[in-house]
Design a protein around this motif. Structure first.
Motif, PDB file in Angstrom:
ATOM      1  N   LEU A   1       2.088  -8.310   6.035  1.00 25.18           N
ATOM      2  CA  LEU A   1       3.248  -7.444   5.894  1.00 25.18           C
ATOM      3  C   LEU A   1       2.806  -6.029   5.574  1.00 25.18           C
ATOM      4  CD1 LEU A   1       3.812 -10.290   4.045  1.00 25.18           C
ATOM      5  CD2 LEU A   1       6.064  -9.321   4.197  1.00 25.18           C
ATOM      6  N   SER A   2       3.661  -5.087   5.881  1.00 27.63           N
ATOM      7  CA  SER A   2       3.437  -3.715   5.441  1.00 27.63           C
ATOM      8  C   SER A   2       3.868  -3.615   3.989  1.00 27.63           C
ATOM      9  CB  SER A   2       4.259  -2.743   6.290  1.00 27.63           C
ATOM     10  OG  SER A   2       3.735  -2.696   7.598  1.00 27.63           O
ATOM     11  N   GLY A   3       3.113  -2.860   3.223  1.00 29.56           N
ATOM     12  CA  GLY A   3       3.425  -2.670   1.819  1.00 29.56           C
ATOM     13  C   GLY A   3       3.124  -1.257   1.387  1.00 29.56           C
ATOM     14  N   VAL A   4       3.459  -0.973   0.142  1.00 33.15           N
ATOM     15  CA  VAL A   4       3.206   0.333  -0.465  1.00 33.15           C
ATOM     16  C   VAL A   4       2.597   0.086  -1.834  1.00 33.15           C
ATOM     17  CG1 VAL A   4       4.239   2.479  -1.308  1.00 33.15           C
ATOM     18  CG2 VAL A   4       5.171   1.371   0.737  1.00 33.15           C
ATOM     19  N   MET A   5       1.446   0.711  -2.086  1.00 31.92           N
ATOM     20  CA  MET A   5       0.839   0.619  -3.419  1.00 31.92           C
ATOM     21  C   MET A   5       1.578   1.568  -4.337  1.00 31.92           C
ATOM     22  SD  MET A   5      -1.533  -1.674  -3.618  1.00 31.92           S
ATOM     23  CE  MET A   5      -2.348  -1.307  -5.155  1.00 31.92           C
ATOM     24  N   ASP A   6       2.280   1.032  -5.328  1.00 35.08           N
ATOM     25  CA  ASP A   6       2.984   1.872  -6.289  1.00 35.08           C
ATOM     26  C   ASP A   6       1.989   2.564  -7.208  1.00 35.08           C
ATOM     27  OD1 ASP A   6       5.472   1.213  -5.266  1.00 35.08           O
ATOM     28  OD2 ASP A   6       5.794  -0.414  -6.688  1.00 35.08           O
ATOM     29  N   LYS A   7       0.995   1.796  -7.645  1.00 35.30           N
ATOM     30  CA  LYS A   7      -0.101   2.285  -8.491  1.00 35.30           C
ATOM     31  C   LYS A   7      -1.121   1.161  -8.540  1.00 35.30           C
ATOM     32  CE  LYS A   7       2.205   0.728 -12.721  1.00 35.30           C
ATOM     33  NZ  LYS A   7       2.670   1.089 -14.043  1.00 35.30           N
TER      34      LYS A   7
ATOM     35  N   PHE B   1      -2.841  -2.076  -9.251  1.00 33.75           N
ATOM     36  CA  PHE B   1      -2.367  -3.400  -9.646  1.00 33.75           C
ATOM     37  C   PHE B   1      -0.872  -3.639  -9.403  1.00 33.75           C
ATOM     38  CE2 PHE B   1      -5.850  -2.193 -12.612  1.00 33.75           C
ATOM     39  CZ  PHE B   1      -6.841  -2.990 -12.060  1.00 33.75           C
ATOM     40  N   MET B   2      -0.203  -2.758  -8.665  1.00 39.59           N
ATOM     41  CA  MET B   2       1.228  -2.937  -8.354  1.00 39.59           C
ATOM     42  C   MET B   2       1.463  -2.577  -6.890  1.00 39.59           C
ATOM     43  SD  MET B   2       2.577  -3.970 -11.191  1.00 39.59           S
ATOM     44  CE  MET B   2       4.323  -3.833 -10.971  1.00 39.59           C
ATOM     45  N   VAL B   3       2.046  -3.528  -6.141  1.00 39.15           N
ATOM     46  CA  VAL B   3       2.316  -3.305  -4.725  1.00 39.15           C
ATOM     47  C   VAL B   3       3.742  -3.742  -4.414  1.00 39.15           C
ATOM     48  CG1 VAL B   3       1.399  -5.573  -4.026  1.00 39.15           C
ATOM     49  CG2 VAL B   3       1.460  -3.686  -2.370  1.00 39.15           C
ATOM     50  N   GLU B   4       4.358  -3.036  -3.502  1.00 34.50           N
ATOM     51  CA  GLU B   4       5.716  -3.367  -3.089  1.00 34.50           C
ATOM     52  C   GLU B   4       5.691  -3.880  -1.652  1.00 34.50           C
ATOM     53  OE1 GLU B   4       9.878  -1.086  -2.131  1.00 34.50           O
ATOM     54  OE2 GLU B   4       8.630  -0.288  -3.754  1.00 34.50           O
ATOM     55  N   PHE B   5       6.319  -5.027  -1.444  1.00 31.70           N
ATOM     56  CA  PHE B   5       6.522  -5.576  -0.102  1.00 31.70           C
ATOM     57  C   PHE B   5       7.650  -6.587  -0.180  1.00 31.70           C
ATOM     58  CE2 PHE B   5       3.340  -8.289  -2.071  1.00 31.70           C
ATOM     59  CZ  PHE B   5       3.722  -9.574  -1.721  1.00 31.70           C
ATOM     60  N   GLY B   6       8.261  -6.869   0.950  1.00 32.62           N
ATOM     61  CA  GLY B   6       9.358  -7.839   0.972  1.00 32.62           C
ATOM     62  C   GLY B   6      10.531  -7.439   0.103  1.00 32.62           C
ATOM     63  N   GLY B   7      10.652  -6.145  -0.214  1.00 30.61           N
ATOM     64  CA  GLY B   7      11.762  -5.672  -1.029  1.00 30.61           C
ATOM     65  C   GLY B   7      11.567  -5.865  -2.525  1.00 30.61           C
ATOM     66  N   GLN B   8      10.364  -6.285  -2.948  1.00 31.42           N
ATOM     67  CA  GLN B   8      10.083  -6.516  -4.370  1.00 31.42           C
ATOM     68  C   GLN B   8       8.755  -5.865  -4.745  1.00 31.42           C
ATOM     69  OE1 GLN B   8      12.154  -8.106  -6.508  1.00 31.42           O
ATOM     70  NE2 GLN B   8      13.593  -8.475  -4.840  1.00 31.42           N
TER      71      GLN B   8
ATOM     72  N   LEU C   1       0.462   3.540   2.102  1.00 32.49           N
ATOM     73  CA  LEU C   1       0.851   2.421   2.956  1.00 32.49           C
ATOM     74  C   LEU C   1      -0.349   1.503   3.114  1.00 32.49           C
ATOM     75  CD1 LEU C   1       2.890   4.286   5.728  1.00 32.49           C
ATOM     76  CD2 LEU C   1       3.748   3.134   3.683  1.00 32.49           C
ATOM     77  N   VAL C   2      -0.114   0.209   2.968  1.00 27.44           N
ATOM     78  CA  VAL C   2      -1.183  -0.784   3.037  1.00 27.44           C
ATOM     79  C   VAL C   2      -0.720  -1.995   3.842  1.00 27.44           C
ATOM     80  CG1 VAL C   2      -2.268  -0.109   0.856  1.00 27.44           C
ATOM     81  CG2 VAL C   2      -0.450  -1.836   0.840  1.00 27.44           C
ATOM     82  N   ASP C   3      -1.670  -2.817   4.226  1.00 29.47           N
ATOM     83  CA  ASP C   3      -1.377  -4.133   4.773  1.00 29.47           C
ATOM     84  C   ASP C   3      -1.531  -5.133   3.632  1.00 29.47           C
ATOM     85  OD1 ASP C   3      -0.813  -3.575   7.483  1.00 29.47           O
ATOM     86  OD2 ASP C   3      -2.946  -3.429   7.943  1.00 29.47           O
ATOM     87  N   VAL C   4      -0.591  -6.047   3.525  1.00 32.65           N
ATOM     88  CA  VAL C   4      -0.598  -7.079   2.497  1.00 32.65           C
ATOM     89  C   VAL C   4      -0.767  -8.421   3.201  1.00 32.65           C
ATOM     90  CG1 VAL C   4       0.720  -8.188   0.655  1.00 32.65           C
ATOM     91  CG2 VAL C   4       0.954  -5.718   1.043  1.00 32.65           C
TER      92      VAL C   4
ATOM     93  N   GLN D   1      10.467 -15.090  -6.971  1.00 34.34           N
ATOM     94  CA  GLN D   1      10.303 -13.641  -6.847  1.00 34.34           C
ATOM     95  C   GLN D   1      11.035 -13.170  -5.591  1.00 34.34           C
ATOM     96  OE1 GLN D   1       6.077 -14.358  -6.797  1.00 34.34           O
ATOM     97  NE2 GLN D   1       5.778 -12.864  -8.446  1.00 34.34           N
ATOM     98  N   LEU D   2      11.013 -14.003  -4.577  1.00 37.93           N
ATOM     99  CA  LEU D   2      11.713 -13.766  -3.316  1.00 37.93           C
ATOM    100  C   LEU D   2      12.551 -14.993  -3.023  1.00 37.93           C
ATOM    101  CD1 LEU D   2       8.667 -12.544  -1.171  1.00 37.93           C
ATOM    102  CD2 LEU D   2      10.429 -11.080  -2.165  1.00 37.93           C
TER     103      LEU D   2
END
Length: 182
Positions: A77-83, A85-92, A106-109, A125-126
């Protein structure tokens, strides 16, 4: 060769290689065979090396989405590193074990199907809807639709198509990598 004979041949070749203490170079497009037969795996794409490592390292720590998808089944999935040890994907937002990315990068998860735990919806979580269930012998393979993504999940417990399920993914089961450029 049929599957059983091919697996016996793999074990015999590995035994011969170890008893003679010699190096084999074995070229295969069968990912399971590569993991089974090798001490070191070289994954190539278009004539370029993508990753070199032990079968365990290649499987558990793929360096890019191509390797993750090529060696074993993966949810990518495409994700975003918030900081760190924290990544956002799947809306969470999820805790992960990766660091060293820039904020909002932007990262690949990658999450392996066997690393997703099915739980009651309230504990997940999902949550998503089971689309299909296939019995694979050792496990069930389920496709669960969540926020427009179809997750592949391997579990020893089957759910029913149409059922809403919760899904949990631990920090060690989330693999973050730089976005792959084609």
């Amino acid at each position: 060769l049929d599957l059983k004979l091919r697996k016996e041949m793999q074990a015999e070749l590995k035994r011969i290689q170890q008893s003679l203490n010699i190096t084999f170079i074995y070229v295969t497009h069968d990912q399971e065979e590569a993991l089974t037969m090798s001490d070191t795996v070289v994954v190539m794409k278009g004539g370029y090396i993508q990753q070199i490592g032990t079968p365990v390292d290649i499987y558990n720590e793929p360096q890019n989405a191509f390797v993750a998808d090529f060696i074993g089944e993966s949810n990518i999935l495409s994700g975003v590193m918030d900081k760190d040890f924290m990544v956002e994907f799947g809306g969470q937002t999820f805790t992960c074990v990766d660091k060293g990315f820039t904020r909002q990068q932007l990262v690949d998860v990658v999450v392996r199907p066997e690393d997703i735990k099915i739980v009651p919806t309230i504990q997940g979580q999902l949550s998503g809807v089971v689309k299909s269930v296939l019995f694979k012998g050792v496990h069930y393979e389920m496709i669960v639709e969540q926020a427009g993504y179809e997750w592949k999940i391997h579990s020893t417990q089957a759910q029913q198509p149409g059922e809403i399920v919760g899904m949990n993914i631990g920090p060690d089961e989330i693999h973050i990598m730089h976005k792959m450029e084609d």
